[in-house]
Design a protein around this motif. Structure first.
Motif, short mmCIF file in Angstrom:
data_model
loop_
_atom_site.label_atom_id
_atom_site.label_comp_id
_atom_site.label_asym_id
_atom_site.label_seq_id
_atom_site.Cartn_x
_atom_site.Cartn_y
_atom_site.Cartn_z
N GLU A 1 64.28 4.46 30.87
CA GLU A 1 63.92 5.87 30.76
C GLU A 1 63.77 6.29 29.30
OE1 GLU A 1 67.13 7.61 32.94
OE2 GLU A 1 66.35 6.92 34.87
N GLY A 2 64.68 5.84 28.45
CA GLY A 2 64.60 6.16 27.03
C GLY A 2 63.39 5.51 26.38
N ARG B 1 70.19 1.93 20.74
CA ARG B 1 70.06 1.30 22.06
C ARG B 1 70.71 -0.08 22.08
NH1 ARG B 1 69.57 5.20 25.50
NH2 ARG B 1 69.54 3.48 26.95
N VAL B 2 70.61 -0.79 20.96
CA VAL B 2 71.28 -2.10 20.87
C VAL B 2 72.79 -1.92 21.03
CG1 VAL B 2 71.85 -4.00 19.29
CG2 VAL B 2 69.47 -3.21 19.50
N ILE C 1 61.21 -5.34 24.37
CA ILE C 1 61.93 -6.58 24.65
C ILE C 1 63.38 -6.27 25.04
CG2 ILE C 1 62.83 -8.72 23.61
CD1 ILE C 1 60.21 -8.67 21.86
N LEU C 2 64.02 -5.37 24.31
CA LEU C 2 65.39 -4.98 24.62
C LEU C 2 65.47 -4.38 26.03
CD1 LEU C 2 68.34 -4.62 23.57
CD2 LEU C 2 67.62 -2.34 22.82
N THR C 3 64.49 -3.57 26.39
CA THR C 3 64.47 -2.96 27.71
C THR C 3 64.35 -4.02 28.79
OG1 THR C 3 63.49 -0.95 26.80
CG2 THR C 3 63.25 -1.30 29.18
N PHE D 1 60.50 7.14 24.02
CA PHE D 1 60.34 6.58 22.68
C PHE D 1 58.92 6.08 22.47
CE2 PHE D 1 60.55 2.55 20.22
CZ PHE D 1 60.70 3.11 18.97
N ALA D 2 58.41 5.31 23.42
CA ALA D 2 57.06 4.76 23.27
C ALA D 2 56.02 5.86 23.21
CB ALA D 2 56.75 3.79 24.41
#
Length: 131
Positions: free
Chosen positions: A64-65, A97-98, A13-15, A69-70
């Motif tokens: 990319e991160g 990341r936030v 969601i953040l991405t 991470f996933a």
């Protein structure tokens, strides 16, 4: 759902928000002309302002991160090693990341790198828990 998988969803969601924000800032989506540009084919996008450029790069870096991470989080889950250490690394990655996005938007270069390294450390913690 495990804590780690929850952070995969939160980071997805953040991405999405980061990518959307970069696009809307560049198109100036808060204006009528910008909204029309944003919902169109975007063939004639304006040159990005410094803020728009940072927002777009921050979104791309977040994407990319997220891929790394996933992959790590899903591998841990599939291998059955999704324990507290993996979850802690996932939390560190997510919260870094936030923080990374507003720091990048503000153009604070050295702090941005430190925050990015903290996120990378979260990935390293996750990997170390799997080995």
């Amino acid at each position: 759902m495990t804590d780690t998988l929850k952070f995969v969803v939160y980071t997805a969601i953040l991405t999405w928000v980061a990518l959307l924000a970069g696009s809307l800032i560049r198109a100036r989506g808060w204006t009528f002309a910008g909204t029309m540009l944003a919902i169109g084919n975007r063939d004639r996008m304006p040159e990005p302002t410094p803020l728009a450029g940072r927002a777009m790069r921050a979104g791309q870096n977040t994407l990319e991160g997220f891929v790394l991470f996933a992959a790590i989080a899903l591998a841990a889950h599939a291998a059955g090693v999704d324990g507290p250490k993996v979850a802690m690394g996932a939390q560190i990655f997510f919260w870094s990341r936030v923080l990374y996005l507003p720091v990048y938007y503000a153009g604070i270069t050295y702090l941005r790198t430190v925050v990015w390294l903290v996120g990378f450390a979260g990935l390293a913690i996750m990997i170390s828990a799997m080995l």
